[in-house]
Design a protein around this motif. Structure first.
Motif, PDB file in Angstrom:
ATOM      1  N   THR A  80       0.898  -0.945  -0.126  1.00 34.74           N
ATOM      2  CA  THR A  80      -0.043  -0.072   0.081  1.00 34.74           C
ATOM      3  C   THR A  80       0.974   1.204  -0.034  1.00 34.74           C
TER       4      THR A  80
ATOM      5  N   HIS B 219     -10.426  11.656  -3.263  1.00 34.70           N
ATOM      6  CA  HIS B 219     -11.135  10.513  -2.845  1.00 34.70           C
ATOM      7  C   HIS B 219     -11.025   9.498  -3.957  1.00 34.70           C
TER       8      HIS B 219
ATOM      9  N   THR C 243      -9.576   5.633  -4.309  1.00 30.05           N
ATOM     10  CA  THR C 243     -10.389   4.199  -4.624  1.00 30.05           C
ATOM     11  C   THR C 243      -9.765   3.584  -5.765  1.00 30.05           C
TER      12      THR C 243
ATOM     13  N   GLY D 268      -8.870   0.378  -3.990  1.00 32.74           N
ATOM     14  CA  GLY D 268     -10.106  -0.096  -3.918  1.00 32.74           C
ATOM     15  C   GLY D 268     -10.942   0.638  -2.746  1.00 32.74           C
ATOM     16  N   ALA D 269     -12.336   0.432  -2.901  1.00 29.37           N
ATOM     17  CA  ALA D 269     -13.082   1.233  -2.107  1.00 29.37           C
ATOM     18  C   ALA D 269     -13.161   1.019  -0.351  1.00 29.37           C
ATOM     19  N   ASN D 270     -13.060  -0.482  -0.248  1.00 33.91           N
ATOM     20  CA  ASN D 270     -13.024  -0.532   1.282  1.00 33.91           C
ATOM     21  C   ASN D 270     -11.532   0.026   2.007  1.00 33.91           C
ATOM     22  N   GLN D 271     -10.371  -0.042   1.267  1.00 36.44           N
ATOM     23  CA  GLN D 271      -9.208   0.450   1.662  1.00 36.44           C
ATOM     24  C   GLN D 271      -9.150   1.967   1.686  1.00 36.44           C
TER      25      GLN D 271
ATOM     26  N   ARG E 222     -11.668   3.933   2.223  1.00 37.84           N
ATOM     27  CA  ARG E 222     -12.517   4.301   3.163  1.00 37.84           C
ATOM     28  C   ARG E 222     -11.996   4.336   4.398  1.00 37.84           C
ATOM     29  N   HIS E 223     -11.370   3.043   4.683  1.00 37.11           N
ATOM     30  CA  HIS E 223     -10.462   2.775   5.816  1.00 37.11           C
ATOM     31  C   HIS E 223      -9.487   4.037   6.030  1.00 37.11           C
TER      32      HIS E 223
END
Length: 423
Positions: free
Chosen positions: A202, A222, A226, A230-233, A235-236
């Motif tokens: 990352t 953002h 994304t 990816g969307a989940n990472q 957002r985290h």
């Protein structure tokens, strides 16, 4: 920051805990580079004094590499039993100030002191009182982060710790406070790799986007993050970049699994050797489970070969198991089909899917000639509790007239040169 302004959370982290405990019984080593961990070629560093850290020695570093970086360091074998005992004493101090203590390991814990402030003062005052008690009563040091949530408190405790540089050791402030209205000022300058979830892969992606600190991450579009992560990472990381963390302190976290694994100084090559080790490990895991009043339905075998290839095999039964003969009966067949001739450097056994042990009546219970494993197990536990772990054991665990004990936590730092040495 939703849910972050109404709580006061502490993250207390002991300073070079294992080394500091050892220095209490080896005061002549104070001020010297000291390393605790596996002393053999396959060992790893469990902890290093700040004097050793000046030479690039740190936890999880192979012991052989640590010796090259700091050849004049004093290497001490780990004593997990002692560290566990001292950790309990530290926790007793924590619990004087709040019952909401969530241990993360032997040497660190979260504390929710929100409701304790009318008795002991604000977060900083409580942190200072804890540090004073640990120092005066246990002759140990700890660093404490104070913040509105767990994520920020853990970051703050790092800022409070001593820092080893190549030419000196900076002592650190001991307590670092992140006030709710200063969260962003605290976060923005930090390197982005300080955020949870930013590992090497990352970090590489973020670096290619020109992101080096939290401020960069917070300001970038953002959608760009994304696309890259990816969307989940995305957002985290977006939540962490503004210090959002709603997780409560959980003082009663239950263990999800209980196990032991052991790395050997010399590879095991025969089924007989592995069967002997399986008996030792199963006995140790079973005793721990009985001590905690739990049993397991799922049992896993872990095997690591000389070339570091690792395989796992598991079996699930309808009964909750907490006795060594039953574990061996379940896991033994998994081991029997594995070819050990390439050399096995690590073997592990663990139980999960935990629940309360439930003894069920079987036809064997009606046979007066059947062995009473329950009575034998109770006798083993009673003898060990009174006379120590090495007082009695399985015959296959005896070497040189002594019982080879599986010591909890030893897998953290690997084997010593002589696995049978006295402690």
């Amino acid at each position: 920051m939703t849910g972050t302004t109404s709580r006061t959370i502490l993250h207390a982290d002991m300073d070079a805990f294992f080394v500091s405990v050892e220095l209490r019984r080896h005061p002549e080593l104070v001020g010297q580079p000291v390393v605790v961990g596996g002393t053999g070629n396959r060992g790893v560093v469990a902890a290093a004094s700040y004097e050793a850290r000046r030479f690039g020695v740190h936890s999880a570093l192979p012991s052989a590499v640590a010796r090259r970086r700091c050849p004049h360091a004093v290497f001490l074998p780990g004593d997990h039993e002692l560290y566990g005992e001292v950790s309990g004493q530290v926790r007793e101090i924590f619990e004087r100030f709040t019952p909401l203590v969530e241990p993360l390991s032997l040497d660190e814990a979260f504390l929710d002191v929100t409701g304790a402030q009318h008795l002991f003062g604000d977060g900083r005052a409580i942190a200072e009182r804890i540090r004073a008690a640990v120092s005066e009563e246990l002759d140990l040091g700890c660093s404490v982060g104070v913040a509105p949530n767990k994520f920020l408190a853990k970051l703050a405790s790092v800022e409070a710790k001593p820092t080893a540089r190549t030419d000196r050791i900076d002592p650190g402030e001991g307590v670092t406070v992140v006030d709710p209205d200063a969260v962003q000022a605290f976060l923005d300058p930090l390197p982005v790799q300080r955020l949870w979830g930013v590992g090497p892969a990352t970090l590489d992606k973020l670096t290619r986007l020109g992101i080096s600190n939290v401020r960069d991450l917070r300001r970038i579009d953002h959608a760009v993050i994304t696309t890259a992560l990816g969307a989940n990472q995305a957002r985290h990381l977006a939540a962490l970049a503004v210090g959002a963390d709603d997780r409560p302190v959980e003082p009663d976290r239950e263990a999800k699994s209980i196990g032991h694994e052991e790395t050997y100084p010399v590879d095991k090559h025969t089924p007989a050797e592995l069967r002997s080790e399986l008996v030792r490990l199963a006995d140790a895991v079973a005793q721990r489970m009985r001590g905690q009043g739990v049993a397991a339905r799922t049992w896993q075998l872990k095997v690591r070969f000389a070339g570091f290839t690792t395989i796992t095999r598991s079996v699930t039964t309808g009964d909750f198991i907490d006795r060594a003969p039953d574990i061996i009966e379940l896991v033994g067949p998994l081991l029997d089909v594995i070819d050990p001739t390439p050399g096995v450097r690590l073997l592990g056994v663990s139980g999960s899917n935990l629940g309360a042990p439930a003894a069920q009546l079987s036809f064997d219970d009606l046979d007066d000639t059947a062995p009473d494993f329950g009575a034998t197990t109770e006798a083993l536990d009673a003898i060990r509790q009174r006379f120590g772990e090495s007082a009695i054991g399985r015959a296959s665990a005896v070497r040189g007239g002594k019982v080879r004990v599986v010591r909890r936590g030893a897998q953290q730092w690997g084997p010593d040169q002589d696995p049978d040495r006295p402690r």
